[in-house]
Motif scaffolding. Sequence first.
Motif, PDB file in Angstrom:
ATOM      1  N   ARG A 277      56.547  69.117  58.252  1.00  0.00           N
ATOM      2  CA  ARG A 277      57.479  70.244  58.101  1.00  0.00           C
ATOM      3  C   ARG A 277      58.552  69.944  57.061  1.00  0.00           C
ATOM      4  O   ARG A 277      58.289  69.983  55.871  1.00  0.00           O
ATOM      5  CB  ARG A 277      58.088  70.607  59.454  1.00  0.00           C
ATOM      6  CG  ARG A 277      57.062  71.251  60.403  1.00  0.00           C
ATOM      7  CD  ARG A 277      57.676  71.715  61.701  1.00  0.00           C
ATOM      8  NE  ARG A 277      56.678  72.420  62.518  1.00  0.00           N
ATOM      9  CZ  ARG A 277      56.882  72.815  63.768  1.00  0.00           C
ATOM     10  NH1 ARG A 277      58.048  72.572  64.355  1.00  0.00           N
ATOM     11  NH2 ARG A 277      55.933  73.454  64.438  1.00  0.00           N
ATOM     12  N   GLU A 278      59.770  69.615  57.507  1.00  0.00           N
ATOM     13  CA  GLU A 278      60.870  69.398  56.557  1.00  0.00           C
ATOM     14  C   GLU A 278      60.594  68.180  55.688  1.00  0.00           C
ATOM     15  O   GLU A 278      60.312  67.097  56.186  1.00  0.00           O
ATOM     16  CB  GLU A 278      62.182  69.196  57.311  1.00  0.00           C
ATOM     17  CG  GLU A 278      63.386  69.051  56.393  1.00  0.00           C
ATOM     18  CD  GLU A 278      64.667  68.788  57.177  1.00  0.00           C
ATOM     19  OE1 GLU A 278      65.654  68.423  56.535  1.00  0.00           O
ATOM     20  OE2 GLU A 278      64.655  68.942  58.403  1.00  0.00           O
TER      21      GLU A 278
ATOM     22  N   GLU B  57      58.857  67.365  67.593  1.00  0.00           N
ATOM     23  CA  GLU B  57      59.186  66.896  66.246  1.00  0.00           C
ATOM     24  C   GLU B  57      59.581  65.416  66.249  1.00  0.00           C
ATOM     25  O   GLU B  57      60.268  64.944  67.155  1.00  0.00           O
ATOM     26  CB  GLU B  57      60.310  67.741  65.644  1.00  0.00           C
ATOM     27  CG  GLU B  57      59.880  69.149  65.289  1.00  0.00           C
ATOM     28  CD  GLU B  57      60.891  69.863  64.407  1.00  0.00           C
ATOM     29  OE1 GLU B  57      62.060  69.400  64.328  1.00  0.00           O
ATOM     30  OE2 GLU B  57      60.534  70.889  63.789  1.00  0.00           O
ATOM     31  N   HIS B  58      59.132  64.715  65.217  1.00  0.00           N
ATOM     32  CA  HIS B  58      59.511  63.328  64.972  1.00  0.00           C
ATOM     33  C   HIS B  58      59.882  63.199  63.498  1.00  0.00           C
ATOM     34  O   HIS B  58      59.462  64.006  62.664  1.00  0.00           O
ATOM     35  CB  HIS B  58      58.356  62.375  65.292  1.00  0.00           C
ATOM     36  CG  HIS B  58      57.959  62.352  66.733  1.00  0.00           C
ATOM     37  ND1 HIS B  58      58.629  61.612  67.685  1.00  0.00           N
ATOM     38  CD2 HIS B  58      56.957  62.983  67.392  1.00  0.00           C
ATOM     39  CE1 HIS B  58      58.062  61.780  68.860  1.00  0.00           C
ATOM     40  NE2 HIS B  58      57.038  62.611  68.714  1.00  0.00           N
ATOM     41  N   VAL B  59      60.663  62.172  63.189  1.00  0.00           N
ATOM     42  CA  VAL B  59      61.087  61.925  61.812  1.00  0.00           C
ATOM     43  C   VAL B  59      60.479  60.619  61.321  1.00  0.00           C
ATOM     44  O   VAL B  59      60.519  59.606  62.011  1.00  0.00           O
ATOM     45  CB  VAL B  59      62.634  61.863  61.707  1.00  0.00           C
ATOM     46  CG1 VAL B  59      63.050  61.514  60.282  1.00  0.00           C
ATOM     47  CG2 VAL B  59      63.247  63.195  62.134  1.00  0.00           C
TER      48      VAL B  59
ATOM     49  N   THR C 181      55.340  62.257  51.092  1.00  0.00           N
ATOM     50  CA  THR C 181      54.612  62.996  52.113  1.00  0.00           C
ATOM     51  C   THR C 181      53.107  62.936  51.886  1.00  0.00           C
ATOM     52  O   THR C 181      52.336  62.931  52.842  1.00  0.00           O
ATOM     53  CB  THR C 181      55.083  64.460  52.167  1.00  0.00           C
ATOM     54  OG1 THR C 181      55.055  65.031  50.858  1.00  0.00           O
ATOM     55  CG2 THR C 181      56.488  64.548  52.718  1.00  0.00           C
TER      56      THR C 181
ATOM     57  N   THR D  17      60.758  57.922  58.186  1.00  0.00           N
ATOM     58  CA  THR D  17      61.776  57.553  57.199  1.00  0.00           C
ATOM     59  C   THR D  17      61.254  56.504  56.229  1.00  0.00           C
ATOM     60  O   THR D  17      60.528  55.582  56.614  1.00  0.00           O
ATOM     61  CB  THR D  17      63.028  56.998  57.909  1.00  0.00           C
ATOM     62  OG1 THR D  17      63.528  57.987  58.815  1.00  0.00           O
ATOM     63  CG2 THR D  17      64.125  56.650  56.911  1.00  0.00           C
TER      64      THR D  17
ATOM     65  N   THR E 101      59.965  65.450  58.401  1.00  0.00           N
ATOM     66  CA  THR E 101      59.772  65.749  59.815  1.00  0.00           C
ATOM     67  C   THR E 101      58.328  66.165  60.058  1.00  0.00           C
ATOM     68  O   THR E 101      57.736  66.877  59.253  1.00  0.00           O
ATOM     69  CB  THR E 101      60.713  66.887  60.256  1.00  0.00           C
ATOM     70  OG1 THR E 101      62.066  66.484  60.008  1.00  0.00           O
ATOM     71  CG2 THR E 101      60.552  67.190  61.737  1.00  0.00           C
TER      72      THR E 101
ATOM     73  N   SER F 205      63.498  61.075  54.204  1.00  0.00           N
ATOM     74  CA  SER F 205      62.660  61.267  55.383  1.00  0.00           C
ATOM     75  C   SER F 205      61.972  62.617  55.363  1.00  0.00           C
ATOM     76  O   SER F 205      62.306  63.495  54.563  1.00  0.00           O
ATOM     77  CB  SER F 205      63.503  61.132  56.659  1.00  0.00           C
ATOM     78  OG  SER F 205      64.482  62.158  56.708  1.00  0.00           O
TER      79      SER F 205
END
Length: 309
Positions: free
Chosen positions: A80-81, A113-115, A61, A117, A93, A91
């Motif tokens: 976020r996550e 929200e998008h992920v 991150t 990876t 978020t 991954s």
Amino acid sequence: MTDDLLPPMPDFDQKATRRAVRRGVVRTAITVLAALLALVLAATAGSGLVQRRGDRELRMTDVLGTAFKIYNPGYDIEVRERGATAPLSMSFTVAVRPMRAVGGFADGYGGVEHVVTQDFFGHVGRLPLGTYAGTTLSRALINVGTGNQPKEDGRKVLARLPEGLNALAVVEFAKPLTTDELAAFTAGYKSIAEKVVFERRPRSIPITWGGLTMWDRAPVPEGWIEPDDAIKLDLANFRRWVGILKDYDDDNLHDFDLSLARLRKAANDGLAYAYVDSLATVGQLRKIIEDPLVRTVRVADVTYDLERP
């Protein structure tokens, strides 16, 4: 004599035999499925432990999350996550929303929200948004250094707008300013350099840093920060982030339309080619555009209260 002692052979029961075979098949299937499930769970847990070994999760991150923010300067982005793992990937978020003039109708909107990876071997997957997201601010930043919308055109845009409206604008300089010069310039007009453009890259997204683009693990100072101190702090944080990058990050950075060479040069030079202000009034921008240090001002958004008399 021996045969007389043996019990008689029962009659063959075809139905009972079938039931016994079925029970055996079911038990075998259940046992196999349970074993497979245990293997999958063990592999997933083991994969997660391997992928999160050391500081790999945090670094993902730190590097990819921050690169994603630089990749999308037209958005406010919140990581976020973090560290969600699958057998072959990890991954995090992000919540994104287009950056708007402060006071606009989008204030408080939580974002989409998008992920993002990263596979087992550390390679980033397909990225959402980017150059083709096409927000008004992104387009204004792409035009830095192109000569498009010169002062004459910028004046016409500002002249059509009410003086008291808040605006989201990109102020481009005729020549790049040092951090001290930028701080003095913004202080003179009571403007806020929320994001600073650290390179001139016509028709492409330039390296832009500041505000919510700031590195997530940047030290958070206590108390009120003066605007000129915030400009210097942002540059220090940018340089600190570039300092954690390694040569092997370059491959992933290219997926974010970045490179180590460009990032290191921009951080080392520390020169402001333009800046973004989301709280300037149209009246302020009319004064700013007349400064000889300014090449032009591009308005990307304005607030407008339909209920205001």
